[in-house]
Design a protein around this motif. Sequence first.
Motif, PDB file in Angstrom:
ATOM      1  N   PRO A 121       1.242  -1.285  -0.284  1.00 54.92           N
ATOM      2  CA  PRO A 121       0.428  -0.047   0.605  1.00 54.92           C
ATOM      3  C   PRO A 121       0.189   1.019   0.075  1.00 54.92           C
ATOM      4  N   LEU A 122       1.656   1.684   0.698  1.00 51.30           N
ATOM      5  CA  LEU A 122       2.794   1.957   0.572  1.00 51.30           C
ATOM      6  C   LEU A 122       3.354   2.910  -0.372  1.00 51.30           C
ATOM      7  N   PHE A 123       3.795   1.525  -1.676  1.00 55.68           N
ATOM      8  CA  PHE A 123       4.202   1.667  -2.745  1.00 55.68           C
ATOM      9  C   PHE A 123       3.308   2.370  -4.394  1.00 55.68           C
ATOM     10  N   ALA A 124       1.798   1.737  -3.233  1.00 56.30           N
ATOM     11  CA  ALA A 124       0.580   2.161  -4.186  1.00 56.30           C
ATOM     12  C   ALA A 124       0.360   3.583  -4.207  1.00 56.30           C
ATOM     13  N   GLN A 125       0.846   4.274  -2.826  1.00 56.60           N
ATOM     14  CA  GLN A 125       0.184   5.818  -1.862  1.00 56.60           C
ATOM     15  C   GLN A 125       1.978   6.463  -2.831  1.00 56.60           C
ATOM     16  N   PHE A 126       3.225   5.539  -2.852  1.00 56.96           N
ATOM     17  CA  PHE A 126       3.703   6.565  -3.370  1.00 56.96           C
ATOM     18  C   PHE A 126       3.926   6.634  -4.275  1.00 56.96           C
ATOM     19  N   GLU A 127       3.167   6.015  -5.195  1.00 56.31           N
ATOM     20  CA  GLU A 127       3.156   6.417  -6.977  1.00 56.31           C
ATOM     21  C   GLU A 127       1.777   7.222  -7.393  1.00 56.31           C
TER      22      GLU A 127
END
Length: 451
Positions: A347-353
């Motif tokens: 989820p953090l990578f998704a938010q980052f992107e």
Amino acid sequence: MSSSPLTDQPDGEALPQICDVLIIGGGPAGSTAATLLAERGRHVVMLEKETHPRFHIGESLLPNNLSIIQRLGVLEEVRAIGVYKPGAQFVSDEHGQDVAFEFKNGLDKRWTYSFHVERAAFDKLLFDNARAKGAMALEAMRVTTVELAQGSARSTVKAVDGTGKQHVFAPRFVIDASGRDACLATRLKIKEVNRQNNTAALFGHLKGVEPLTQPDVGNIVVHLLKEGWCWAIPLPNGVTSIGIVSNAAFFNRRTGSQEDFFWEVLRASPSMGPRIANATLLEPVRATGNYSYKARSMVGENHILVGDAFAFIDPVFSSGVMLAMTSAERGALAVHAHLDDPQKAKPLFAQFERHVQGAMGAFSWLIYRINKPVLRDMFMAPRNQFGMRDGLVSLLAGSWNHGVRSRVPVLAFKGAYYFLQTAYRMGYRVRRDVGMTKRAEIEGPNWRNAA
């Protein structure tokens, strides 16, 4: 976190250096990620192909940079090497006027100013700070090979130092912060030129440039030219960074040297010509082409792309360093979580992107239209209905995502743009007093052919 020097195996092959994170590139993005991860106890290796200090363009920071710089612990150091920047000033040769946008009028009141910096000093400061915080920061280390691993296996990164000696690293995660080299995007063949905004630039540092207004104002000045625009950034010690940005067709008209064309374009501008009448170049004019590009993806199983290694858009709104550092900050937090639990980090990578793509989209909307008469008229006659002007100032400050409070002004600004675009097609144009008039009265009877 300290580490022992690299050693060799008996057969002469470099012994792989085990680390948690390998960062390609030691600019603002790489140094930001390295500092934040090292502070959290990660073993970080950062490889910079050049030796600091080294020249780099992109010298005007945005207010949104300062919150990250403060978190890195170097705000006062940046203040000491910077020129105070209260806002941005736009000058239109066509309109014969200029308009200043002060950051203090934006919606985000946390940071109401920023700085212009010489990138050689700024980048070295951030690089040295990452080293001081525990990262193994290596200079003159050019990456030659990247073999990305899957699952829990380690990737392999090979680099050559200034003496030609090869070094091998075995990281659990790779962060590409290689800037416009776009190391991973190029190797993975996912880098795509932005056909919508394929521009080029000529730029240099000058002495003796006359200020547009009082010498101590410090605004970045954007001169809107007939076929593009140019920046004028005040730097320490009386130096001014000036760059001309336009499309490739414009630069292909050049018949003489780059330097001759640089002076020719500046002198032809009614607003810039007088400013550089007594100026001298401090170094040869530099050029760069294929300015805008984007990778098809920025997150892989054990790697991410941050800053210009992922994408670069036209620098008219000084967004480059801010996007690099904010993407590196968010990316580093996701990587830190990934090293403990890859599933929980998703989820953090998704938010980052989403954050990076959203920020780039917000800036790109303006950038793609900076040469359109509609947008230039709106910049020269800013209105604040529904907070449009203040929302625009916030965007210029790098604060684009503050919920409904920022979305409504931006949507109102876009709505006004599309309304005026329709009016222009019907033959009307904004007057300087914000009324409407027939375009033929401004541009003559052949205005339809020139539209």
